[in-house]
Write an enzyme that holds these catalytic residues in place. Structure first.
Site, mmCIF file in Angstrom:
data_model
loop_
_atom_site.group_PDB
_atom_site.id
_atom_site.type_symbol
_atom_site.label_atom_id
_atom_site.label_comp_id
_atom_site.label_asym_id
_atom_site.label_seq_id
_atom_site.Cartn_x
_atom_site.Cartn_y
_atom_site.Cartn_z
ATOM 1 N N ARG A 50 0.842 -1.210 0.000
ATOM 2 C CA ARG A 50 0.000 0.000 0.000
ATOM 3 C C ARG A 50 0.869 1.249 0.000
ATOM 4 O O ARG A 50 0.547 2.240 -0.662
ATOM 5 C CB ARG A 50 -0.959 -0.022 1.195
ATOM 6 C CG ARG A 50 -1.986 1.088 1.153
ATOM 7 C CD ARG A 50 -3.070 0.928 2.193
ATOM 8 N NE ARG A 50 -2.576 1.050 3.553
ATOM 9 C CZ ARG A 50 -3.317 0.876 4.647
ATOM 10 N NH1 ARG A 50 -4.590 0.566 4.537
ATOM 11 N NH2 ARG A 50 -2.808 1.004 5.846
ATOM 12 N N LYS A 149 -2.712 6.728 1.148
ATOM 13 C CA LYS A 149 -2.648 7.060 2.569
ATOM 14 C C LYS A 149 -1.625 8.184 2.706
ATOM 15 O O LYS A 149 -0.439 7.959 2.941
ATOM 16 C CB LYS A 149 -2.241 5.812 3.355
ATOM 17 C CG LYS A 149 -2.599 5.872 4.820
ATOM 18 C CD LYS A 149 -2.614 4.482 5.431
ATOM 19 C CE LYS A 149 -2.532 4.531 6.937
ATOM 20 N NZ LYS A 149 -3.628 5.230 7.595
ATOM 21 N N GLU A 182 -16.391 6.218 5.848
ATOM 22 C CA GLU A 182 -15.642 5.496 6.879
ATOM 23 C C GLU A 182 -15.630 6.360 8.125
ATOM 24 O O GLU A 182 -16.318 7.383 8.186
ATOM 25 C CB GLU A 182 -14.217 5.207 6.393
ATOM 26 C CG GLU A 182 -13.436 6.451 6.010
ATOM 27 C CD GLU A 182 -12.017 6.175 5.527
ATOM 28 O OE1 GLU A 182 -11.531 5.046 5.648
ATOM 29 O OE2 GLU A 182 -11.398 7.138 5.035
HETATM 30 N N1 PMP Z 1 -9.475 4.707 7.265
HETATM 31 C C1 PMP Z 1 -8.580 5.654 7.554
HETATM 32 C C2 PMP Z 1 -8.866 7.064 7.174
HETATM 33 C C3 PMP Z 1 -7.379 5.321 8.214
HETATM 34 O O1 PMP Z 1 -6.490 6.263 8.497
HETATM 35 C C4 PMP Z 1 -7.155 3.978 8.581
HETATM 36 C C5 PMP Z 1 -5.882 3.597 9.282
HETATM 37 N N2 PMP Z 1 -5.848 4.075 10.591
HETATM 38 C C6 PMP Z 1 -8.138 3.028 8.283
HETATM 39 C C7 PMP Z 1 -9.276 3.426 7.607
HETATM 40 C C8 PMP Z 1 -7.959 1.580 8.642
HETATM 41 O O2 PMP Z 1 -6.949 1.013 7.829
HETATM 42 P P1 PMP Z 1 -5.983 -0.127 8.338
HETATM 43 O O3 PMP Z 1 -6.837 -1.296 8.680
HETATM 44 O O4 PMP Z 1 -5.082 -0.386 7.189
HETATM 45 O O5 PMP Z 1 -5.265 0.393 9.524
#
Ligand code: PMP
Length: 288
Positions: A50, A149, A182
């Site tokens: 990622r 990200k 989200e």
């Molecule tokens: N959405 C956002 C905006 C995030 O920053 C994160 C990570 N903290 C997630 C979802 C969850 O992703 P992951 O399971 O890869 O930590």
């Protein structure tokens, strides 16, 4: 604590980067949050994949191979004598001039911080989390794809502040069309008629690593998983709701916007997924 910056370990107080770094001046950079369980980095390869995706998307050429980044992450954990913890891996565009152009940034900076983390107190896992919908919306996926990200988290931070101002720990974020995207740092799932639903990435959801773990678990346990547009009514009327994230893991949601989800208690399927998640992290991972 020892912090890694481009191949050198610094004590926490001495770990510094330039005020001319475009990561600071413009949020021009990317990051990952990775979990270490029992001396194993959970889904490290997926996190690095990622990171590479994010780098490519923002035209940031990583001068390190995946093996080199992986070795640096593991070394940082070992240097800090961690067996359980949370790793923050950051790549900034590096030091440049005051203008926007990244052409002046010749030397990207890789920073790795390995520390302990406890995002929510234990009772939230047993009693569930309460959310409110934030006025601030998730950024339009056409403007900045949620798969990236990046170091631009301002709208998520605003949502977090808005929730805190109303006494809530976490906020639900909608996209510009009003569909659920989200939470500020976690993906969202609901259970409806025995099926799992989660917003598609094109709704503004990060392609979360924990989200994928839950999708894998759903497949193993024989539950149907649907990625679709979800409205707030879908969440309000759901039988169960839970969030997923590297730091939060799997956490039940029992109330949204003052409306109780089902009977206001964490759901049984959520508990099943949390349990399956814990069993996975205990046996999977890359040894540091
Ligand atoms: N959405 C956002 C905006 C995030 O920053 C994160 C990570 N903290 C997630 C979802 C969850 O992703 P992951 O399971 O890869 O930590």
């Amino acid at each position: 604590m020892k912090v890694y910056i481009n191949g050198v370990f610094f004590e926490q107080e001495d770990a510094k980067i330039s005020v001319f770094d475009h990561g600071l001046l413009y949020g021009d950079g990317i990051f990952e949050g990775i979990r270490l369980y029992r001396g194993n980095c959970f889904r490290l390869d997926e996190h690095l994949e990622r990171l590479e995706y994010s780098a490519k998307a923002i035209l940031l050429e990583l001068p390190w191979s995946r093996a080199e980044i992986s070795a640096a992450v593991c070394e940082t954990c070992r240097k800090n004598e961690l067996s359980d913890g949370y790793i923050r891996l950051i790549v900034t565009r590096g030091k440049g001039s005051l203008g926007l152009s990244p052409r002046s940034c010749a030397d990207p900076q890789m920073i790795i911080i390995a520390d302990q983390i406890k995002l929510y107190p234990d009772e939230y896992y047993s009693q569930g989390l309460k959310l409110m919908t934030a006025p601030s919306r998730r950024i339009n996926p056409a403007a900045l794809p949620p798969m990236v990200k990046s170091l631009n988290y301002l709208n998520n931070i605003l949502a977090k502040i808005e929730a805190a101002n109303h006494g809530y720990e976490e906020a639900l974020m909608l996209n510009d069309q009003g569909f659920v995207a989200e939470c500020t740092g976690d993906n969202v799932f609901i259970v409806h008629k025995g099926k799992l639903f989660t917003p598609h990435s094109s709704s503004g959801a990060l392609v979360g690593i924990t989200r994928q773990v839950v999708i894998d678990i759903a497949k193993d346990l024989g539950y149907e998983l649907v990625e679709s547009n979800l409205t707030r009514y879908d969440l309000w009327n759901a039988e169960e709701c839970f969030l997923t994230g590297t730091a939060a893991e799997v956490i039940p949601v029992v109330e949204i916007d003052g409306r109780r989800i089902a009977n206001g208690q964490p759901g049984t399927l959520t508990a099943q997924f949390l349990d399956a998640f814990h069993r996975r992290v205990a046996v999977e991972g890359t040894k540091i």
